[in-house]
Design an enzyme around this catalytic site. Structure first.
Site, PDB file in Angstrom:
ATOM      1  N   SER A 198      -8.002   0.972   2.874  1.00 38.76           N
ATOM      2  CA  SER A 198      -8.335   0.534   1.523  1.00 38.76           C
ATOM      3  C   SER A 198      -9.570  -0.355   1.551  1.00 38.76           C
ATOM      4  O   SER A 198      -9.772  -1.128   2.485  1.00 38.76           O
ATOM      5  CB  SER A 198      -7.173  -0.246   0.916  1.00 38.76           C
ATOM      6  OG  SER A 198      -7.551  -0.834  -0.313  1.00 38.76           O
ATOM      7  N   SER A 199     -10.380  -0.251   0.503  1.00 39.48           N
ATOM      8  CA  SER A 199     -11.506  -1.180   0.319  1.00 39.48           C
ATOM      9  C   SER A 199     -11.069  -2.464  -0.370  1.00 39.48           C
ATOM     10  O   SER A 199     -11.854  -3.420  -0.462  1.00 39.48           O
ATOM     11  CB  SER A 199     -12.608  -0.513  -0.510  1.00 39.48           C
ATOM     12  OG  SER A 199     -13.169   0.572   0.179  1.00 39.48           O
ATOM     13  N   GLY A 236     -13.051  -1.233  -7.826  1.00 44.17           N
ATOM     14  CA  GLY A 236     -14.347  -0.573  -7.714  1.00 44.17           C
ATOM     15  C   GLY A 236     -14.528   0.342  -6.529  1.00 44.17           C
ATOM     16  O   GLY A 236     -15.654   0.585  -6.106  1.00 44.17           O
ATOM     17  N   ARG A 263       0.844  -1.200   0.000  1.00 39.75           N
ATOM     18  CA  ARG A 263       0.000   0.000   0.000  1.00 39.75           C
ATOM     19  C   ARG A 263       0.878   1.248   0.000  1.00 39.75           C
ATOM     20  O   ARG A 263       1.960   1.284   0.606  1.00 39.75           O
ATOM     21  CB  ARG A 263      -0.865  -0.022   1.263  1.00 39.75           C
ATOM     22  CG  ARG A 263      -1.854   1.140   1.414  1.00 39.75           C
ATOM     23  CD  ARG A 263      -2.934   1.059   0.396  1.00 39.75           C
ATOM     24  NE  ARG A 263      -4.117   1.862   0.780  1.00 39.75           N
ATOM     25  CZ  ARG A 263      -4.959   2.374  -0.077  1.00 39.75           C
ATOM     26  NH1 ARG A 263      -4.769   2.212  -1.381  1.00 39.75           N
ATOM     27  NH2 ARG A 263      -6.013   3.063   0.316  1.00 39.75           N
ATOM     28  N   THR A 292      -3.846  -0.660  -7.459  1.00 40.33           N
ATOM     29  CA  THR A 292      -4.600   0.570  -7.667  1.00 40.33           C
ATOM     30  C   THR A 292      -3.706   1.783  -7.866  1.00 40.33           C
ATOM     31  O   THR A 292      -2.543   1.784  -7.453  1.00 40.33           O
ATOM     32  CB  THR A 292      -5.520   0.817  -6.450  1.00 40.33           C
ATOM     33  OG1 THR A 292      -6.370   1.930  -6.707  1.00 40.33           O
ATOM     34  CG2 THR A 292      -4.724   1.091  -5.195  1.00 40.33           C
ATOM     35  N   THR A 315      -8.737   0.960 -10.045  1.00 44.86           N
ATOM     36  CA  THR A 315      -8.160  -0.244  -9.452  1.00 44.86           C
ATOM     37  C   THR A 315      -8.311  -1.408 -10.418  1.00 44.86           C
ATOM     38  O   THR A 315      -9.131  -1.375 -11.330  1.00 44.86           O
ATOM     39  CB  THR A 315      -8.869  -0.537  -8.103  1.00 44.86           C
ATOM     40  OG1 THR A 315      -8.846   0.641  -7.295  1.00 44.86           O
ATOM     41  CG2 THR A 315      -8.218  -1.661  -7.332  1.00 44.86           C
ATOM     42  N   GLU A 329      -5.812   4.531  -7.240  1.00 43.15           N
ATOM     43  CA  GLU A 329      -6.932   5.167  -6.544  1.00 43.15           C
ATOM     44  C   GLU A 329      -7.982   5.663  -7.527  1.00 43.15           C
ATOM     45  O   GLU A 329      -8.890   4.931  -7.848  1.00 43.15           O
ATOM     46  CB  GLU A 329      -6.483   6.289  -5.597  1.00 43.15           C
ATOM     47  CG  GLU A 329      -7.424   6.480  -4.413  1.00 43.15           C
ATOM     48  CD  GLU A 329      -8.518   7.509  -4.673  1.00 43.15           C
ATOM     49  OE1 GLU A 329      -9.534   7.474  -3.980  1.00 43.15           O
ATOM     50  OE2 GLU A 329      -8.353   8.337  -5.575  1.00 43.15           O
ATOM     51  N   ASP A 382      -7.625   8.554   0.204  1.00 42.70           N
ATOM     52  CA  ASP A 382      -8.300   7.465   0.907  1.00 42.70           C
ATOM     53  C   ASP A 382      -8.236   7.665   2.420  1.00 42.70           C
ATOM     54  O   ASP A 382      -8.874   6.927   3.175  1.00 42.70           O
ATOM     55  CB  ASP A 382      -7.687   6.118   0.534  1.00 42.70           C
ATOM     56  CG  ASP A 382      -8.331   5.515  -0.705  1.00 42.70           C
ATOM     57  OD1 ASP A 382      -9.272   6.125  -1.241  1.00 42.70           O
ATOM     58  OD2 ASP A 382      -7.900   4.434  -1.141  1.00 42.70           O
TER      59      ASP A 382
END
Length: 596
Positions: A477-478, A499, A117, A431, A413, A433, A453
């Protein structure tokens, strides 16, 4: 049978006594039996399901398959796939961004999470996105040098390759280098995004010189079928192939990144030391066990995967109808919606970088907490709120520690699912973003805008927000790269999606679809996307069954938002009795393809 060929030969001394001969014969028979038993066990345990790559572009999939043909591992293939995606799908990911990779080593029966990340520069403060006592507007923060985090992708490549790569490092970049030098055909999706007036109004691709020259030659967006070369990207990858990550995190490329970030109209404060200090975090997967014996494993915080996927599936099991009279499609769908709303509310409140704040990740997926939380299912027209695992588990309350957060996550992403010829697996979500990240292009690749984010507002009232910015902190993060194991402990499923915030819903749809509703990989992907975060339920109505679901949920009292053009990019591999079954999201341009 390879081990059987290593059984001892008849090399007894010719003058041995008969007794010695009998003892030697007995020893030889015992050794041969034991070796044959090992060989038989190895035969039974040998991986016979084949190999497969599922990703967002056929050219990237082919690069991964080529690595597998050369005897490479799932990690080798993932690196080659992603290097190509950074070229042909620059709107979604690239080496100027980051990723979470969940890796399963079948021989060792171990799962490792590589956290690549992006990281906030060391000078970042909680007030990073505040101006005059107020948070910057979303677009102002989103399209800026201030939003760029230190990229983690190249470091993730190297760290994972050192752990389980089989091919030479430089080999992994050759497909992408060749495609960048020779030129690639612009796909309909890339061309459509570049021509989209709404996107052009939101991002700065045609305003900043480097990206404008590349994506809008002569002021016009690249058309479908245009052959676009990228010599700068080829040179960047060639330097990395030759010198490793130091070519990226030090020297000319690093200086170009720092200069671009700090000279932006809304500059960041990244320096060369921030880049040189970047390191991948190696974390244990966050896994949850279902009552039916299946185990769901995903990335831990700052990823949302391990928390949300296990919460949603655990809550669904508690909320699904049990009385025959209630077993209707509407009530099964209601259970899925209510599970999402509960899980999203908890995710938004608690999940952040666990190296900086205490995240009750294991408590959130604890079956005892889920039983309490399921009883708190919101009425369809009610406002959602987080639960309190501290209170539910008989300890001090934890909800009051943090102010409530509603951070948005952009949809730029991609997701890669791979199973190699040895049965090892990679689930990697990567990603930049937003679509095309920050719009800042350097040395042939896009820089992320991942720092948005974080919560732009660092506190709510007097309470800090868990996901506030901070020095060297990783934003929440999702992304939910996920592996599923069957009751015998064997690999069953590899799944994930891009997404933005909706990733949580997209991935859980495949888990519910396959594990609960008996769908195939493709059938689960094809189901309409339904996203239940907060007080509105978004329903994808331009897919079969979508309008019917929207009408049913509206009838049940939910605030339904009809949506079209959903941004999922699910790539799923399922291990079946007779081999691998793959699926790719028709909403993008990907494929799932087996190794011949």
């Amino acid at each position: 049978m390879a081990l059987a060929s290593c059984a001892p030969g008849d090399d007894r001394p010719f003058n041995a006594t008969e007794e010695a001969r009998r003892a030697a014969d007995a020893a030889q028979q015992t050794a041969t039996s034991e070796t044959d038993a090992i060989a038989t066990e190895a035969e039974v345990d040998a991986w016979t399901k084949g190999a497969m790559v599922a990703a967002a572009d056929p050219r990237a999939v082919e690069a991964g398959l080529e690595m597998l043909r050369q005897g490479g591992s799932a990690i080798d293939a993932a690196i080659a796939v992603h290097a190509v995606l950074g070229l042909v799908e620059p709107q979604s990911s690239g080496i100027g961004g980051g990723a979470f990779m969940v890796y399963y080593d079948r021989d060792a029966d171990e799962i490792t999470v590589f956290d690549g990340r992006e990281v906030a520069p060391a000078s970042t403060t909680p007030n990073h996105f505040m101006k005059g006592g107020k948070p910057l507007g979303f677009l102002e923060a989103w399209q800026s040098g201030k939003a760029v985090g230190v990229p983690g992708q190249i470091a993730l490549y190297k760290t994972s390759h050192e752990a389980a790569g089989k091919l030479d490092w430089a080999t992994l970049f050759q497909p992408a280098i060749k495609l960048a030098e020779d030129g690639f055909e612009v796909s309909p999706r890339l061309a459509g995004l570049l021509a989209n007036p709404r996107l052009r109004g939101a991002v700065r691709l045609d305003d900043l010189p480097a990206s404008a020259d590349y994506f809008y030659p002569n002021g016009e967006p690249l058309p479908v079928g245009f052959i676009r070369t990228n010599p700068d990207y080829a040179a960047t990858l060639s330097a990395i192939a030759e010198s490793g990550p130091s070519a990226f995190y030090e020297g000319e490329i690093a200086q170009a990144i720092v200069d671009a970030v700090n000279s932006d109209a809304n500059p960041g404060a990244m320096n060369l030391e921030d880049l040189a200090d970047y390191s991948v975090k190696i974390r244990p997967a966050l896994c949850g066990d279902r009552a039916d014996g299946y185990r769901i494993c995903s990335a831990p915080p700052p990823s949302s995967g391990g928390v949300t996927q296990n919460m949603i599936m655990g809550l669904y099991d508690l909320l699904e109808p049990t009385e025959e009279a209630d077993m209707t499609e509407e009530n099964y769908l209601k259970a899925f919606i209510d599970a999402q709303r509960l899980a999203y509310a908890d995710r938004d409140h608690y999940v952040a970088d666990s190296d900086f704040v205490t995240v009750p990740a294991t408590d959130l997926i604890n079956p005892a907490y889920l039983r309490v939380r399921a009883k708190e299912a919101f009425a369809p027209d009610a406002t959602t709120h987080p639960g309190d695992p501290g209170l539910a588990l008989g300890r001090d309350p934890v909800r009051p520690l943090w102010g409530e957060d509603a951070t948005e996550h952009g949809p730029g992403t991609t997701h890669i699912s791979i199973v190699d010829a040895d049965g090892n697996a990679v689930s990697m979500t990567a990603t930049v973003e937003a679509a095309f990240g920050s719009s800042i292009m350097v040395k042939g690749f896009m820089l992320n805008n991942e720092l948005t984010d974080f919560s732009r507002q660092p506190a709510k009232g007097t309470k800090p927000v868990a996901n506030a910015p901070g020095p060297k902190k990783r934003p929440r993060s999702s992304m939910s790269p996920t592996l599923v194991f069957d009751p015998a402990g064997d690999l069953f499923m590899v799944t994930g999606s891009p997404g933005g915030n909706s990733i949580v819903a997209y991935v859980s749809k495949t888990l519910v679809g396959v594990l609960e509703w008996g769908k195939s990989a493709q059938e689960a992907i094809d189901l309409p996307n339904i996203i239940a975060r907060g007080d509105t339920v978004g329903v994808e109505i331009d897919r079969p069954g979508g309008m019917e679901a929207a009408d049913a949920l509206r009838e049940l009292g939910y605030n339904v938002e009809e949506r079209e053009g959903e941004n999922s990019g699910l790539h799923v591999i399922i291990v079946r009795e007779d081999g691998l079954e793959g699926g790719a999201d028709p909403r993008r341009e990907g494929i799932a393809k087996a190794l011949e």
